[in-house]
Write a protein that holds these residues in place. Structure first.
Motif, PDB file in Angstrom:
ATOM      1  N   ASP A   5       0.804  -1.210   0.000  1.00 14.37           N
ATOM      2  CA  ASP A   5       0.000   0.000   0.000  1.00 14.37           C
ATOM      3  C   ASP A   5       0.842   1.267   0.000  1.00 14.37           C
ATOM      4  O   ASP A   5       0.831   2.039   0.953  1.00 14.37           O
ATOM      5  CB  ASP A   5      -0.945   0.005   1.204  1.00 14.37           C
ATOM      6  CG  ASP A   5      -1.861  -1.203   1.208  1.00 14.37           C
ATOM      7  OD1 ASP A   5      -2.339  -1.554   0.122  1.00 14.37           O
ATOM      8  OD2 ASP A   5      -2.077  -1.783   2.278  1.00 14.37           O
ATOM      9  N   GLU A   6       1.577   1.486  -1.069  1.00 16.40           N
ATOM     10  CA  GLU A   6       2.435   2.674  -1.156  1.00 16.40           C
ATOM     11  C   GLU A   6       1.630   3.952  -0.989  1.00 16.40           C
ATOM     12  O   GLU A   6       2.076   4.908  -0.342  1.00 16.40           O
ATOM     13  CB  GLU A   6       3.179   2.682  -2.488  1.00 16.40           C
ATOM     14  CG  GLU A   6       4.155   3.830  -2.639  1.00 16.40           C
ATOM     15  CD  GLU A   6       4.911   3.778  -3.954  1.00 16.40           C
ATOM     16  OE1 GLU A   6       5.692   4.708  -4.205  1.00 16.40           O
ATOM     17  OE2 GLU A   6       4.709   2.831  -4.734  1.00 16.40           O
ATOM     18  N   ASN A   7       0.441   3.997  -1.559  1.00 18.28           N
ATOM     19  CA  ASN A   7      -0.373   5.205  -1.502  1.00 18.28           C
ATOM     20  C   ASN A   7      -0.995   5.442  -0.128  1.00 18.28           C
ATOM     21  O   ASN A   7      -1.617   6.472   0.092  1.00 18.28           O
ATOM     22  CB  ASN A   7      -1.483   5.130  -2.562  1.00 18.28           C
ATOM     23  CG  ASN A   7      -0.936   5.298  -3.960  1.00 18.28           C
ATOM     24  OD1 ASN A   7       0.214   5.674  -4.143  1.00 18.28           O
ATOM     25  ND2 ASN A   7      -1.744   5.002  -4.967  1.00 18.28           N
ATOM     26  N   TRP A   8      -0.857   4.486   0.780  1.00 17.86           N
ATOM     27  CA  TRP A   8      -1.448   4.618   2.109  1.00 17.86           C
ATOM     28  C   TRP A   8      -0.467   5.176   3.128  1.00 17.86           C
ATOM     29  O   TRP A   8      -0.801   5.291   4.311  1.00 17.86           O
ATOM     30  CB  TRP A   8      -1.958   3.254   2.587  1.00 17.86           C
ATOM     31  CG  TRP A   8      -3.241   2.828   1.955  1.00 17.86           C
ATOM     32  CD1 TRP A   8      -3.546   2.836   0.623  1.00 17.86           C
ATOM     33  CD2 TRP A   8      -4.389   2.330   2.623  1.00 17.86           C
ATOM     34  NE1 TRP A   8      -4.814   2.366   0.410  1.00 17.86           N
ATOM     35  CE2 TRP A   8      -5.354   2.044   1.628  1.00 17.86           C
ATOM     36  CE3 TRP A   8      -4.702   2.084   3.951  1.00 17.86           C
ATOM     37  CZ2 TRP A   8      -6.615   1.530   1.929  1.00 17.86           C
ATOM     38  CZ3 TRP A   8      -5.948   1.571   4.258  1.00 17.86           C
ATOM     39  CH2 TRP A   8      -6.894   1.302   3.253  1.00 17.86           C
ATOM     40  N   ILE A   9       0.759   5.497   2.709  1.00 19.91           N
ATOM     41  CA  ILE A   9       1.767   5.962   3.659  1.00 19.91           C
ATOM     42  C   ILE A   9       1.277   7.183   4.440  1.00 19.91           C
ATOM     43  O   ILE A   9       1.432   7.275   5.658  1.00 19.91           O
ATOM     44  CB  ILE A   9       3.090   6.270   2.935  1.00 19.91           C
ATOM     45  CG1 ILE A   9       3.692   4.975   2.375  1.00 19.91           C
ATOM     46  CG2 ILE A   9       4.081   6.952   3.871  1.00 19.91           C
ATOM     47  CD1 ILE A   9       4.031   3.940   3.407  1.00 19.91           C
ATOM     48  N   GLY A  10       0.681   8.144   3.747  1.00 23.39           N
ATOM     49  CA  GLY A  10       0.162   9.331   4.423  1.00 23.39           C
ATOM     50  C   GLY A  10      -0.900   8.985   5.448  1.00 23.39           C
ATOM     51  O   GLY A  10      -0.957   9.589   6.527  1.00 23.39           O
ATOM     52  N   PHE A  11      -1.735   8.030   5.126  1.00 21.69           N
ATOM     53  CA  PHE A  11      -2.775   7.585   6.053  1.00 21.69           C
ATOM     54  C   PHE A  11      -2.157   6.987   7.310  1.00 21.69           C
ATOM     55  O   PHE A  11      -2.541   7.327   8.443  1.00 21.69           O
ATOM     56  CB  PHE A  11      -3.670   6.563   5.353  1.00 21.69           C
ATOM     57  CG  PHE A  11      -4.601   5.819   6.264  1.00 21.69           C
ATOM     58  CD1 PHE A  11      -5.722   6.439   6.786  1.00 21.69           C
ATOM     59  CD2 PHE A  11      -4.349   4.497   6.603  1.00 21.69           C
ATOM     60  CE1 PHE A  11      -6.590   5.749   7.627  1.00 21.69           C
ATOM     61  CE2 PHE A  11      -5.208   3.805   7.442  1.00 21.69           C
ATOM     62  CZ  PHE A  11      -6.327   4.434   7.950  1.00 21.69           C
ATOM     63  N   TYR A  12      -1.175   6.098   7.115  1.00 20.95           N
ATOM     64  CA  TYR A  12      -0.526   5.475   8.272  1.00 20.95           C
ATOM     65  C   TYR A  12       0.205   6.511   9.121  1.00 20.95           C
ATOM     66  O   TYR A  12       0.166   6.473  10.359  1.00 20.95           O
ATOM     67  CB  TYR A  12       0.457   4.398   7.817  1.00 20.95           C
ATOM     68  CG  TYR A  12      -0.187   3.206   7.147  1.00 20.95           C
ATOM     69  CD1 TYR A  12      -1.333   2.622   7.676  1.00 20.95           C
ATOM     70  CD2 TYR A  12       0.347   2.656   5.986  1.00 20.95           C
ATOM     71  CE1 TYR A  12      -1.927   1.530   7.065  1.00 20.95           C
ATOM     72  CE2 TYR A  12      -0.242   1.564   5.372  1.00 20.95           C
ATOM     73  CZ  TYR A  12      -1.377   0.999   5.913  1.00 20.95           C
ATOM     74  OH  TYR A  12      -1.964  -0.080   5.315  1.00 20.95           O
ATOM     75  N   ASN A  13       0.886   7.437   8.463  1.00 19.38           N
ATOM     76  CA  ASN A  13       1.622   8.462   9.202  1.00 19.38           C
ATOM     77  C   ASN A  13       0.693   9.359  10.012  1.00 19.38           C
ATOM     78  O   ASN A  13       1.040   9.832  11.097  1.00 19.38           O
ATOM     79  CB  ASN A  13       2.463   9.307   8.237  1.00 19.38           C
ATOM     80  CG  ASN A  13       3.742   8.598   7.823  1.00 19.38           C
ATOM     81  OD1 ASN A  13       4.219   7.706   8.512  1.00 19.38           O
ATOM     82  ND2 ASN A  13       4.297   9.002   6.693  1.00 19.38           N
ATOM     83  N   SER A  14      -0.496   9.621   9.472  1.00 24.58           N
ATOM     84  CA  SER A  14      -1.440  10.476  10.194  1.00 24.58           C
ATOM     85  C   SER A  14      -1.905   9.808  11.487  1.00 24.58           C
ATOM     86  O   SER A  14      -2.245  10.484  12.456  1.00 24.58           O
ATOM     87  CB  SER A  14      -2.648  10.798   9.313  1.00 24.58           C
ATOM     88  OG  SER A  14      -3.452   9.657   9.101  1.00 24.58           O
ATOM     89  N   LEU A  15      -1.887   8.475  11.509  1.00 28.11           N
ATOM     90  CA  LEU A  15      -2.309   7.748  12.698  1.00 28.11           C
ATOM     91  C   LEU A  15      -1.177   7.559  13.700  1.00 28.11           C
ATOM     92  O   LEU A  15      -1.371   7.671  14.906  1.00 28.11           O
ATOM     93  CB  LEU A  15      -2.856   6.370  12.305  1.00 28.11           C
ATOM     94  CG  LEU A  15      -4.171   6.342  11.519  1.00 28.11           C
ATOM     95  CD1 LEU A  15      -4.500   4.902  11.140  1.00 28.11           C
ATOM     96  CD2 LEU A  15      -5.307   6.937  12.332  1.00 28.11           C
ATOM     97  N   PHE A  16       0.018   7.281  13.175  1.00 28.10           N
ATOM     98  CA  PHE A  16       1.105   6.842  14.049  1.00 28.10           C
ATOM     99  C   PHE A  16       2.321   7.756  14.034  1.00 28.10           C
ATOM    100  O   PHE A  16       3.339   7.459  14.652  1.00 28.10           O
ATOM    101  CB  PHE A  16       1.540   5.432  13.652  1.00 28.10           C
ATOM    102  CG  PHE A  16       0.403   4.459  13.578  1.00 28.10           C
ATOM    103  CD1 PHE A  16      -0.311   4.113  14.719  1.00 28.10           C
ATOM    104  CD2 PHE A  16       0.026   3.895  12.376  1.00 28.10           C
ATOM    105  CE1 PHE A  16      -1.367   3.223  14.669  1.00 28.10           C
ATOM    106  CE2 PHE A  16      -1.035   2.991  12.310  1.00 28.10           C
ATOM    107  CZ  PHE A  16      -1.729   2.654  13.457  1.00 28.10           C
TER     108      PHE A  16
END
Length: 219
Positions: A5-16
């Protein structure tokens, strides 16, 4: 560290916080090196469809019906890999589509006998991640028409990226690939130039950066 999920990096960073990393699954040297590359002159006029039977049944059927719609719209000749014989018989009789059907193969046979010899691959899956089909297509000199939400599709074949429900858009790209061989060559040359991104060396480099970053957090 995610492999899909390369495009999900921003999503993960926003959480953690700034802790997420993308590391694709390392690609074999024979793929990066283009062992099964063929120019358009060495290909048939058949569109390859591969339905990825690893999907759950509902997703598989959804993917398959979209592929059938594009084939009907484009009136293209079709070769299908990994489609159950009973599904193929129904498709032929109900939709009036003639296709050559083949069972599951190993990666090298798939590349040499199917991917590298086909006009293009049609892959309208809703499963977004590192598209092995796009990488293999780039290695074989075979254009891949795929989901515009796939980061792999956008890196290697951006001009062939479509909404999976844009049947006319996908069909028009098949038509252009059939008729405009200068464009065809530019499409596959661009994709080939992007292949090194997926090499083992780059994968391990990203892993090293991720591990070192984690080590700094733990110190």
């Amino acid at each position: 560290i995610g492999c899909a999920d390369e495009n999900w990096i921003g999503f993960y960073n926003s959480l953690f916080g700034e802790k997420a990393f993308f590391m694709h699954v390392p690609t074999p040297d024979y793929v990066i090196g283009g062992r099964f590359w063929r120019n358009w002159q060495g290909k048939t006029n058949e569109v390859l469809i591969c339905c990825n039977l690893g999907m759950d049944e509902n997703r598989y059927k959804t993917n398959l019906i979209k592929l059938i719609a594009v084939i009907k719209e484009s009136k293209a000749n079709c070769i299908a890999v990994e489609i159950p014989p009973d599904h193929a018989d129904f498709i032929k009789s109900f939709f009036g589509i003639e296709m050559r059907i083949f069972s599951r193969t190993n990666t090298m046979e798939y590349m040499n006998s199917f991917m590298s010899t086909s006009l293009c691959l049609l892959n309208l899956s809703d499963i977004i991640g590192t598209s092995r089909n796009a990488i293999i297509g780039a290695s074989c000199g075979t254009p891949v028409i795929g989901n515009r939400k796939s980061h792999t599709q956008m890196r290697l074949f951006p001009g062939l990226a479509v909404d999976p429900l844009d049947i006319e858009g996908a069909a028009s790209r098949i038509k252009r690939l059939t008729e405009d061989k200068d464009w065809y060559s530019k499409v596959v040359d661009f994709a080939k130039a992007g292949l090194p991104y997926y090499s083992k060396e780059n994968a391990m480099s990203r892993l090293k950066i991720a591990v070192e970053s984690k080590a700094k957090v733990l110190v």
